[in-house]
Design a protein around this motif. Sequence first.
Motif, PDB file in Angstrom:
ATOM      1  N   GLY A 166       0.971  -1.117  -0.199  1.00  0.00           N
ATOM      2  CA  GLY A 166      -0.155   0.381   0.181  1.00  0.00           C
ATOM      3  C   GLY A 166       1.040   0.712  -0.047  1.00  0.00           C
ATOM      4  N   LEU A 167       2.052   1.367   0.174  1.00  0.00           N
ATOM      5  CA  LEU A 167       2.869   2.242   0.941  1.00  0.00           C
ATOM      6  C   LEU A 167       3.922   2.796  -0.590  1.00  0.00           C
ATOM      7  CD1 LEU A 167       4.466   1.752   4.451  1.00  0.00           C
ATOM      8  CD2 LEU A 167       2.715   3.963   3.789  1.00  0.00           C
ATOM      9  N   ILE A 168       3.986   1.805  -1.535  1.00  0.00           N
ATOM     10  CA  ILE A 168       4.504   1.540  -2.444  1.00  0.00           C
ATOM     11  C   ILE A 168       3.787   1.668  -3.287  1.00  0.00           C
ATOM     12  CG2 ILE A 168       5.911   0.148  -4.232  1.00  0.00           C
ATOM     13  CD1 ILE A 168       6.724  -1.132  -2.274  1.00  0.00           C
ATOM     14  N   GLN A 169       2.427   1.928  -2.947  1.00  0.00           N
ATOM     15  CA  GLN A 169       1.176   1.929  -4.151  1.00  0.00           C
ATOM     16  C   GLN A 169       1.608   3.645  -4.534  1.00  0.00           C
ATOM     17  OE1 GLN A 169      -3.640   0.402  -5.267  1.00  0.00           O
ATOM     18  NE2 GLN A 169      -3.062   1.023  -2.678  1.00  0.00           N
ATOM     19  N   CYS A 170       1.273   4.665  -3.049  1.00  0.00           N
ATOM     20  CA  CYS A 170       1.826   5.676  -2.998  1.00  0.00           C
ATOM     21  C   CYS A 170       2.159   5.848  -5.060  1.00  0.00           C
ATOM     22  CB  CYS A 170       1.473   6.430  -2.334  1.00  0.00           C
ATOM     23  SG  CYS A 170       1.139   5.998  -0.669  1.00  0.00           S
ATOM     24  N   LEU A 171       3.472   5.315  -4.651  1.00  0.00           N
ATOM     25  CA  LEU A 171       3.930   6.161  -6.338  1.00  0.00           C
ATOM     26  C   LEU A 171       3.680   6.017  -7.211  1.00  0.00           C
ATOM     27  CD1 LEU A 171       7.450   3.647  -6.024  1.00  0.00           C
ATOM     28  CD2 LEU A 171       7.411   6.412  -5.312  1.00  0.00           C
ATOM     29  N   SER A 172       2.279   5.015  -7.397  1.00  0.00           N
ATOM     30  CA  SER A 172       1.610   5.694  -8.672  1.00  0.00           C
ATOM     31  C   SER A 172       0.824   6.247  -8.864  1.00  0.00           C
ATOM     32  CB  SER A 172       0.538   4.474  -8.741  1.00  0.00           C
ATOM     33  OG  SER A 172      -0.608   3.976  -7.865  1.00  0.00           O
ATOM     34  N   LEU A 173       0.928   7.539  -7.903  1.00  0.00           N
ATOM     35  CA  LEU A 173       0.070   8.916  -7.314  1.00  0.00           C
ATOM     36  C   LEU A 173       0.670   9.440  -8.751  1.00  0.00           C
ATOM     37  CD1 LEU A 173      -1.508   9.252  -4.714  1.00  0.00           C
ATOM     38  CD2 LEU A 173      -2.000   8.600  -5.786  1.00  0.00           C
ATOM     39  N   TRP A 174       1.776   9.386  -8.960  1.00  0.00           N
ATOM     40  CA  TRP A 174       2.591  10.165 -10.344  1.00  0.00           C
ATOM     41  C   TRP A 174       2.075   9.973 -11.133  1.00  0.00           C
ATOM     42  CZ3 TRP A 174       8.422  10.776 -10.230  1.00  0.00           C
ATOM     43  CH2 TRP A 174       9.253  11.729 -10.947  1.00  0.00           C
ATOM     44  N   PRO A 175       0.830  10.071 -12.060  1.00  0.00           N
ATOM     45  CA  PRO A 175       0.546   9.790 -13.753  1.00  0.00           C
ATOM     46  C   PRO A 175       1.881   9.119 -14.271  1.00  0.00           C
ATOM     47  CG  PRO A 175      -0.090  11.528 -13.307  1.00  0.00           C
ATOM     48  CD  PRO A 175       0.571  12.157 -11.937  1.00  0.00           C
ATOM     49  N   GLY A 176       1.377   8.058 -15.226  1.00  0.00           N
ATOM     50  CA  GLY A 176       2.223   7.429 -15.662  1.00  0.00           C
ATOM     51  C   GLY A 176       3.421   6.510 -14.969  1.00  0.00           C
ATOM     52  N   PHE A 177       3.703   6.639 -13.103  1.00  0.00           N
ATOM     53  CA  PHE A 177       4.672   5.842 -12.788  1.00  0.00           C
ATOM     54  C   PHE A 177       3.764   3.626 -13.004  1.00  0.00           C
ATOM     55  CE2 PHE A 177       6.597   2.853  -9.553  1.00  0.00           C
ATOM     56  CZ  PHE A 177       8.085   4.124  -9.619  1.00  0.00           C
ATOM     57  N   SER A 178       2.204   3.895 -13.237  1.00  0.00           N
ATOM     58  CA  SER A 178       1.515   2.481 -13.196  1.00  0.00           C
ATOM     59  C   SER A 178       1.389   2.424 -11.594  1.00  0.00           C
ATOM     60  CB  SER A 178       2.076   1.570 -14.083  1.00  0.00           C
ATOM     61  OG  SER A 178       1.938   0.266 -14.291  1.00  0.00           O
ATOM     62  N   ARG A 179      -0.266   2.004 -11.411  1.00  0.00           N
ATOM     63  CA  ARG A 179      -0.899   1.467 -10.275  1.00  0.00           C
ATOM     64  C   ARG A 179       0.047  -0.048 -10.083  1.00  0.00           C
ATOM     65  NH1 ARG A 179      -4.358   3.778  -7.668  1.00  0.00           N
ATOM     66  NH2 ARG A 179      -5.346   4.372  -9.527  1.00  0.00           N
ATOM     67  N   SER A 180      -0.578  -0.908 -11.326  1.00  0.00           N
ATOM     68  CA  SER A 180       0.379  -2.182 -11.124  1.00  0.00           C
ATOM     69  C   SER A 180       1.855  -2.232 -11.792  1.00  0.00           C
ATOM     70  CB  SER A 180      -0.542  -3.700 -12.811  1.00  0.00           C
ATOM     71  OG  SER A 180      -0.162  -1.915 -13.917  1.00  0.00           O
ATOM     72  N   GLY A 181       2.403  -1.500 -11.619  1.00  0.00           N
ATOM     73  CA  GLY A 181       3.522  -1.626 -12.259  1.00  0.00           C
ATOM     74  C   GLY A 181       4.763  -1.034 -10.808  1.00  0.00           C
ATOM     75  N   ALA A 182       3.714  -0.794  -9.987  1.00  0.00           N
ATOM     76  CA  ALA A 182       4.524   0.168  -8.407  1.00  0.00           C
ATOM     77  C   ALA A 182       4.107  -1.538  -7.204  1.00  0.00           C
ATOM     78  CB  ALA A 182       3.632   1.227  -8.264  1.00  0.00           C
TER      79      ALA A 182
END
Length: 278
Positions: A166-182
């Motif tokens: 869940g904490l790592i998922q925060c990276l996906s708030l940056w558009p383009g990072f990708s929720r599933s990728g993170a």
Amino acid sequence: MDIVSLLKAIILGLVEGLTEFAPVSSTGHMIIVDDMWLQSNEFLGKYVANTFKIVIQLGSILAVVVVFKDRFIDLLGLGRLNKKSTTAPSQNRLKLTQVIVGLIPAGVLGLLFDDYIDEHLFSLETVLISLVLGAIFMIIADVFGPKQPKTETVDQITYKQALSVGLIQCLSLWPGFSRSGATISGGVLLGMNHRTASDFTFIMAVPIMAGASGLSLLKNLEYFTLDALPFFIVGFISAFVFALVSIRFFLKLINKIKLIPFAIYRIVLVVVIWVVYF
């Protein structure tokens, strides 16, 4: 709506369905296909086009619900009503509270910084940067993740792992990072195999995406017009069908191909966007 417009709805639904849950960034693909080619803003208007993108995202979310229907029935405590459920016995299964724990960090940060993200992180340049950084993170996960993961199913995920993802998922708030990728990369680094990390990613995606899309749709209901309704319906169905196919295909392959091929593809995507735009 003419036939050409409906064809564009199908194409945009296809792009959304194929890329929303793969670790390649649907945002980056929408930039290429819509902003650079179809330009839905021009024939729909900016606000109707934005509403359409919310609608097709809901189509993709519905596909996840269909694929994981037994799992969601079990999470909601309705497993006894579903005799065909293939999930683990109640004493040893993924719990709804674990999913909630995984959702909290990105949910809180998303609410706090939603306006900032919309204003500062949706430019082409920032999306390209996050595509590359996300690709690097995926490569790191494949290279440095455990060679023999101990967590082989979502029913073995711990609360600590759920919170960490869940904490790592925060990276996906940056558009383009990708929720599933993170989240898949994070799960792999935390000792999950690629399929388990993917399953947990998709399960978490439903409530957080449905909530965000639902709120956005409520804000844009005035643009949900009868004239645009056929466009919305066709796009929704297209996104649902192609997401259904892509999710099932992805889950069958991910343990074999892992993340590096997707990372390479992301880098190639950045090069293509850069060349076309600049």
